[in-house]
Scaffold this active site. Structure first.
Site, PDB file in Angstrom:
ATOM      1  CB  ILE A 138      20.295  67.988  50.789  1.00  0.00           C
ATOM      2  CG1 ILE A 138      19.854  68.789  49.567  1.00  0.00           C
ATOM      3  CG2 ILE A 138      19.646  66.603  50.793  1.00  0.00           C
ATOM      4  CD1 ILE A 138      20.269  68.198  48.224  1.00  0.00           C
ATOM      5  CG  HIS A 161       0.496  95.769  63.896  1.00  0.00           C
ATOM      6  ND1 HIS A 161       1.668  95.314  64.463  1.00  0.00           N
ATOM      7  CD2 HIS A 161      -0.427  95.818  64.897  1.00  0.00           C
ATOM      8  CE1 HIS A 161       1.467  95.115  65.755  1.00  0.00           C
ATOM      9  NE2 HIS A 161       0.207  95.408  66.049  1.00  0.00           N
TER      10      HIS A 161
HETATM   11  P1  FAD Z   1      16.332  67.875  37.543  1.00  0.00           P
HETATM   12  O1  FAD Z   1      15.233  68.241  38.440  1.00  0.00           O
HETATM   13  O2  FAD Z   1      17.388  66.958  38.065  1.00  0.00           O
HETATM   14  O3  FAD Z   1      15.651  67.251  36.236  1.00  0.00           O
HETATM   15  C1  FAD Z   1      16.395  66.734  35.189  1.00  0.00           C
HETATM   16  C2  FAD Z   1      15.531  65.736  34.444  1.00  0.00           C
HETATM   17  O4  FAD Z   1      16.200  65.360  33.249  1.00  0.00           O
HETATM   18  C3  FAD Z   1      15.274  64.448  35.220  1.00  0.00           C
HETATM   19  O5  FAD Z   1      13.923  64.081  35.114  1.00  0.00           O
HETATM   20  C4  FAD Z   1      16.159  63.419  34.499  1.00  0.00           C
HETATM   21  O6  FAD Z   1      15.654  62.106  34.575  1.00  0.00           O
HETATM   22  C5  FAD Z   1      16.118  63.955  33.086  1.00  0.00           C
HETATM   23  N1  FAD Z   1      17.241  63.554  32.236  1.00  0.00           N
HETATM   24  C6  FAD Z   1      18.579  63.652  32.489  1.00  0.00           C
HETATM   25  N2  FAD Z   1      19.292  63.242  31.443  1.00  0.00           N
HETATM   26  C7  FAD Z   1      18.388  62.875  30.495  1.00  0.00           C
HETATM   27  C8  FAD Z   1      18.513  62.364  29.177  1.00  0.00           C
HETATM   28  N3  FAD Z   1      19.696  62.194  28.607  1.00  0.00           N
HETATM   29  N4  FAD Z   1      17.383  62.086  28.498  1.00  0.00           N
HETATM   30  C9  FAD Z   1      16.157  62.276  29.059  1.00  0.00           C
HETATM   31  N5  FAD Z   1      15.990  62.756  30.286  1.00  0.00           N
HETATM   32  C10 FAD Z   1      17.095  63.060  30.991  1.00  0.00           C
HETATM   33  N6  FAD Z   1      15.831  73.201  45.196  1.00  0.00           N
HETATM   34  C11 FAD Z   1      15.088  74.250  45.564  1.00  0.00           C
HETATM   35  O7  FAD Z   1      15.089  75.270  44.876  1.00  0.00           O
HETATM   36  N7  FAD Z   1      14.320  74.218  46.703  1.00  0.00           N
HETATM   37  C12 FAD Z   1      14.295  73.130  47.511  1.00  0.00           C
HETATM   38  O8  FAD Z   1      13.590  73.118  48.523  1.00  0.00           O
HETATM   39  C13 FAD Z   1      15.057  72.004  47.148  1.00  0.00           C
HETATM   40  N8  FAD Z   1      15.048  70.894  47.905  1.00  0.00           N
HETATM   41  C14 FAD Z   1      15.746  69.803  47.506  1.00  0.00           C
HETATM   42  C15 FAD Z   1      15.709  68.666  48.300  1.00  0.00           C
HETATM   43  C16 FAD Z   1      16.401  67.522  47.929  1.00  0.00           C
HETATM   44  C17 FAD Z   1      16.341  66.284  48.795  1.00  0.00           C
HETATM   45  C18 FAD Z   1      17.133  67.521  46.700  1.00  0.00           C
HETATM   46  C19 FAD Z   1      17.858  66.295  46.251  1.00  0.00           C
HETATM   47  C20 FAD Z   1      17.190  68.655  45.906  1.00  0.00           C
HETATM   48  C21 FAD Z   1      16.503  69.812  46.310  1.00  0.00           C
HETATM   49  N9  FAD Z   1      16.538  70.980  45.549  1.00  0.00           N
HETATM   50  C22 FAD Z   1      15.824  72.076  45.951  1.00  0.00           C
HETATM   51  C23 FAD Z   1      17.317  71.080  44.299  1.00  0.00           C
HETATM   52  C24 FAD Z   1      16.391  70.930  43.096  1.00  0.00           C
HETATM   53  O9  FAD Z   1      15.741  69.685  43.170  1.00  0.00           O
HETATM   54  C25 FAD Z   1      17.200  71.043  41.826  1.00  0.00           C
HETATM   55  O10 FAD Z   1      17.913  72.255  41.826  1.00  0.00           O
HETATM   56  C26 FAD Z   1      16.290  71.001  40.614  1.00  0.00           C
HETATM   57  O11 FAD Z   1      15.551  69.810  40.572  1.00  0.00           O
HETATM   58  C27 FAD Z   1      17.103  71.154  39.328  1.00  0.00           C
HETATM   59  O12 FAD Z   1      16.235  71.171  38.258  1.00  0.00           O
HETATM   60  P2  FAD Z   1      16.700  70.683  36.817  1.00  0.00           P
HETATM   61  O13 FAD Z   1      15.485  70.773  35.959  1.00  0.00           O
HETATM   62  O14 FAD Z   1      17.932  71.375  36.417  1.00  0.00           O
HETATM   63  O15 FAD Z   1      17.110  69.140  36.984  1.00  0.00           O
END
Ligand code: FAD
Ligand code: AMP
Length: 476
Positions: free
Chosen positions: A194, A453
């Protein structure tokens, strides 16, 4: 909205919303609870990835790369452009439009799949029972129940107590995706994926960027030669990456931020206008688990799961960034699909050995599987073949010749166990390697596969041929 479901998913990031869609496809009555709100307080599905992660960062990486190309490489193609300037507000507007379009797209997908999308904070109080709380007032709204619950609560940026976030001076990755102007001097703490991507965006737009990284190794999980080439290219681009530099504190003043760090025990200082802290992310489990729900956390705060993403509580699964494994969107999505299939049919497939990594800098970096160093550390033996993009016609035509492809194969069986790419479109090229590894291909299989190619994929083909010392467009 009903109060009884087959499955409740908490979190609508790429892990949660994908799990919910797959559950619905399999005929399970599904609710997806997510608390993310946009600036107007409305639900914004897609989690970190869509709102402040993968998508907005790639939007800015693409805009800034185009700006850089117009200013630096167009003239090599004979295109003369004068008075190039960057409208940061327009760039940010484009980014926000993409985010809005995609988050709304997720809402439509959930609706089309007849998933109840609930904008609330969810708390698992006992297996199968989720309490809902208002995202603004935190007041309890009610309770829903289900046969199975999938926790997909994601992660949040780590804040260092010695460098607390401070307005628009000391920001996390989300803050760095919304700067209103290009800072003249920008500090980045942490040379992880990041930090490098965000440092690249602002560097291309004209900021003087210094990246402070505590470790002495650059990109320690990447292939050593890839990391070396990346360090060389980033430094050529003007990213000042200081290794072995541990940031200790930061003082905010009217004029900017003074950062204090140590290198080999010696104190040093850096004055910047803004500082981005990218020292990693932590699992997000705040007020997610009731005391007697049966789900446990490990010593680093991740939800404890077994190989099937099952927690210690009955019929309760956890996926994505809140559990062990790489914090990558596609890893979470794949776990989501696998868990949905386990709930519906009893089995699901997830191969942690073929999760691709990608860094969207220029050159891009991507890899899957093991490095030669990993293999020898595990006492194994491997052989490898490498091919430079500079020797492919397509890269030359594109004026984008930095980097190479390396294919690593088992010394005895020839099975491909890793592929490492630095160069143009590495994030796309790696897909071929993932497919090959998923099908247990040998380097010979890839070597005998016809590649069009002139394409960049010929570098993958030639690297596979080179494992056996028979690359055509190089002297072996
Ligand atoms: P999240 O995307 O974090 O989603 C979790 C959701 O749950 C959120 O909406 C949150 O609000 C909600 N939530 C949490 N607790 C509760 C609760 N108790 N009740 C209701 N809702 C809740 N990964 C890649 O593979 N490729 C990339 O290019 C990439 N680029 C990135 C760039 C940046 C700047 C950042 C910060 C991250 C990047 N990532 C990338 C990582 C990627 O964003 C995460 O791995 C991914 O979003 C994880 O998905 P997730 O569904 O586990 O969690
Ligand atoms: P990642 O975990 O890939 O997001 O990368 C975060 C990076 O931040 C790691 O390489 C850490 O070594 C680095 N890091 C963590 N704390 C500090 C610190 N105080 N100063 C400089 N770098 C740090």
């Amino acid at each position: 909205m009903s109060d009884r479901y087959d499955v409740i998913v908490i979190g609508a990031g790429p892990a949660g919303y994908v799990a919910a869609i797959r559950c619905a496809q399999l005929g399970l009555k599904t609710a997806c609870v997510d608390r993310w709100s946009d600036v107007k307080g409305k639900a914004a599905l897609g989690g970190t990835c869509l709102n402040v992660g993968c998508i907005p960062s790639k939007a800015l990486l693409d805009s800034s790369e185009k700006f850089h190309e117009v200013s630096h490489t167009y003239k090599l193609h004979g295109i003369n452009v004068e008075n190039v300037s960057m409208d940061v507000a327009a760039m940010m507007k484009r980014k926000s439009k993409i985010v809005t379009m995609l988050t709304r797209g997720i809402a439509s997908l959930l609706k089309a799949n007849k998933i109840d999308s609930v904008h609330a904070h969810g708390k698992l109080v006992s297996p199968g029972t989720v309490e809902l709380y208002d995202v603004e007032t935190n007041e309890k709204q009610g309770e829903i129940t289900a046969g199975s619950v999938i926790l997909a609560s994601g992660s949040t940026p780590i804040e260092l107590s010695s460098i607390p976030f401070h307005g628009d001076r000391i920001v996390d990755s989300a803050g760095a995706l919304s700067f209103e102007e290009v800072p003249a001097r920008l500090g980045v703490v942490g040379a992880g994926v990041i930090g490098l991507e965000l440092g690249s965006v602002w560097n291309r737009l004209g900021a003087e960027v210094t990246v402070l990284e505590a470790l002495y190794d650059f990109l320690p999980t990447a292939d050593e030669e890839v990391a070396k080439e990346a360090a060389k290219q980033f430094s050529k681009q003007g990213l000042n990456i200081q290794l072995g530099a541990r940031v200790e504190s930061a003082q905010v003043s009217e004029n900017g931020v003074e950062v204090t760090y140590t290198v080999d025990g010696e104190e040093a200082r850096l004055a910047v206008d803004r500082l981005i802290v990218c020292v990693g992310r932590r699992p997000c489990t705040d007020n997610l688990l009731g005391e007697s729900c049966g789900v446990e956390l490990d010593e680093r705060g991740f939800i404890k799961v077994d190989d099937n993403c099952l927690t210690g509580a009955a019929n309760t699964y956890a996926i994505g960034d809140c559990v062990r494994g790489p914090m990558l969107a596609h890893k979470g999505s794949e776990e989501g699909v696998a868990v949905a299939e386990r709930i519906a049919n009893g089995t699901g497939h997830m191969n942690y050995e073929t999760v691709p990594w990608a860094i969207y800098t220029h050159p891009e970096i991507a890899w899957v599987g093991q490095t030669e160093k990993d293999v020898s550390a595990a006492g194994g033996k491997c052989k490898s073949g490498k091919f430079p993009f500079a020797a492919t016609g397509r890269a030359k035509a594109m004026e984008d010749t930095v980097g190479f492809v390396k294919v690593v194969a088992d010394a005895e069986t020839d099975r491909i166990i890793g592929v490492h790419i630095i160069g143009p479109h590495a994030s796309e090229l790696i897909a071929e390697a993932v497919v090959a590894m998923e099908y247990y291909a040998s380097s010979e299989d890839l070597a005998r596969t016809i590649h069009a190619h002139p394409t960049l994929s010929e570098a993958v083909h030639e690297a596979a041929l080179s494992v056996d010392g028979r690359g055509i467009h190089r002297v072996n």
